[in-house]
Enzyme design. Structure first.
Site, PDB file in Angstrom:
ATOM      1  N   ASP A  43      77.196 -24.039 -61.511  1.00 43.88           N
ATOM      2  CA  ASP A  43      78.643 -24.210 -61.600  1.00 43.88           C
ATOM      3  C   ASP A  43      79.241 -23.170 -62.540  1.00 43.88           C
ATOM      4  O   ASP A  43      78.780 -22.998 -63.670  1.00 43.88           O
ATOM      5  CB  ASP A  43      78.976 -25.617 -62.122  1.00 43.88           C
ATOM      6  N   TYR A  48      85.655 -18.455 -66.919  1.00 47.76           N
ATOM      7  CA  TYR A  48      84.517 -18.480 -67.842  1.00 47.76           C
ATOM      8  C   TYR A  48      84.049 -17.081 -68.234  1.00 47.76           C
ATOM      9  O   TYR A  48      83.305 -16.920 -69.203  1.00 47.76           O
ATOM     10  CB  TYR A  48      83.319 -19.222 -67.226  1.00 47.76           C
ATOM     11  N   LYS A  73      85.763 -21.728 -59.439  1.00 41.69           N
ATOM     12  CA  LYS A  73      87.097 -22.327 -59.504  1.00 41.69           C
ATOM     13  C   LYS A  73      88.151 -21.247 -59.642  1.00 41.69           C
ATOM     14  O   LYS A  73      87.961 -20.281 -60.377  1.00 41.69           O
ATOM     15  CB  LYS A  73      87.192 -23.292 -60.697  1.00 41.69           C
ATOM     16  N   HIS A 106      91.046 -25.226 -60.393  1.00 43.36           N
ATOM     17  CA  HIS A 106      90.528 -25.556 -61.728  1.00 43.36           C
ATOM     18  C   HIS A 106      91.387 -26.600 -62.454  1.00 43.36           C
ATOM     19  O   HIS A 106      90.859 -27.540 -63.041  1.00 43.36           O
ATOM     20  CB  HIS A 106      90.437 -24.278 -62.569  1.00 43.36           C
TER      21      HIS A 106
END
Length: 243
Positions: A43, A48, A73, A106
């Protein structure tokens, strides 16, 4: 590893590796080690800033693409039609993949109509760049809205869920709408480690607090994505999941 059948028809491993706040070499090595140990669900998210490293790890592991389940996401500031398409292309490029198994919104954004975002996600599915779509951080009201506004199945809602945040009502709403629930921060970011009740239960069953907490979620048929970077914790989390 046990899987959950999504409303899109695809199977999703019930245990995955969460990578929030994992970056650089540490992220790459954690993903490589996880795959080596048998993890098949990774994931990540555009925000990120670790998709390049994850892509490198997948490539170096030499695992067949079809053996992996990769989730990413689209960020909340990029939910307009063309922005979704562009960010997905960037994500695929960073991950060095031809498609995503699951692509999530997200966070909801009240300034962009959900219909517009879902129209873009449907296009990505039609273009075979995404297999399943979903949402993240959507409450009960938003889940109902997503179900109404999407022309294709909304397969997953990823939310914070752990022993100190038992979202039973949300879980029930998702089940009612055939939406699988994924728990992020399933170990409450380490806060449960010294919980006396959980420690007593863990000791009774000769398990760790983390294993007890993950099994509690797994027994609810909730998908879990604990973050881990050390081999010890990767193995520990893996033994919480039924084979």
């Amino acid at each position: 590893m046990q899987t959950v059948k999504l409303s899109s028809g695809y199977e999703m491993p019930i245990l995955g590796l969460g990578t929030w706040q994992l970056t650089g070499k540490k992220c790459k090595e954690a993903v490589k080690k996880a795959i080596e140990l048998g993890y098949r669900h990774i994931d990540t998210a555009w925000i990120y800033e670790n998709q390049e490293e994850i892509g490198d790890a997948i490539k170096e592991s030499k695992i067949k693409r079809e053996k992996l389940f990769v989730t990413s996401k689209v960020w909340t500031d990029n939910l307009k039609y063309n922005e979704v398409l562009e960010q997905c292309d960037e994500t695929l490029s960073q991950l060095k993949l031809n498609y995503l198994d699951l692509y999530l919104i997200h966070w909801p954004n009240r300034d962009v109509p959900l219909e517009e975002t879902f129209r873009a996600l449907k296009r990505l599915v039609n273009d075979k760049k995404v297999r399943s779509i979903g949402i993240s951080n959507f409450n009960i009201g938003r889940v109902k809205e997503a179900k109404e506004k999407s022309e294709i199945p909304v397969s997953v809602n990823q939310v914070k869920y752990h022993p100190y945040l038992n979202q039973e009502s949300l879980l029930e709403e998702c089940r009612k709408n055939k939406i699988a629930l994924t728990a992020y921060s399933p170990l409450a970011r380490g806060k449960i480690a010294n919980d006396k009740t959980l420690k007593d239960i863990a000791e009774k069953h000769n398990k760790t607090v983390s294993q007890i907490s993950l099994r509690w979620l797994l027994q609810k048929n909730i998908i879990v994505i604990p973050k881990a970077s050390s081999e010890k914790h990767l193995r520990e989390n893996m033994t919480s999941s039924p084979p």
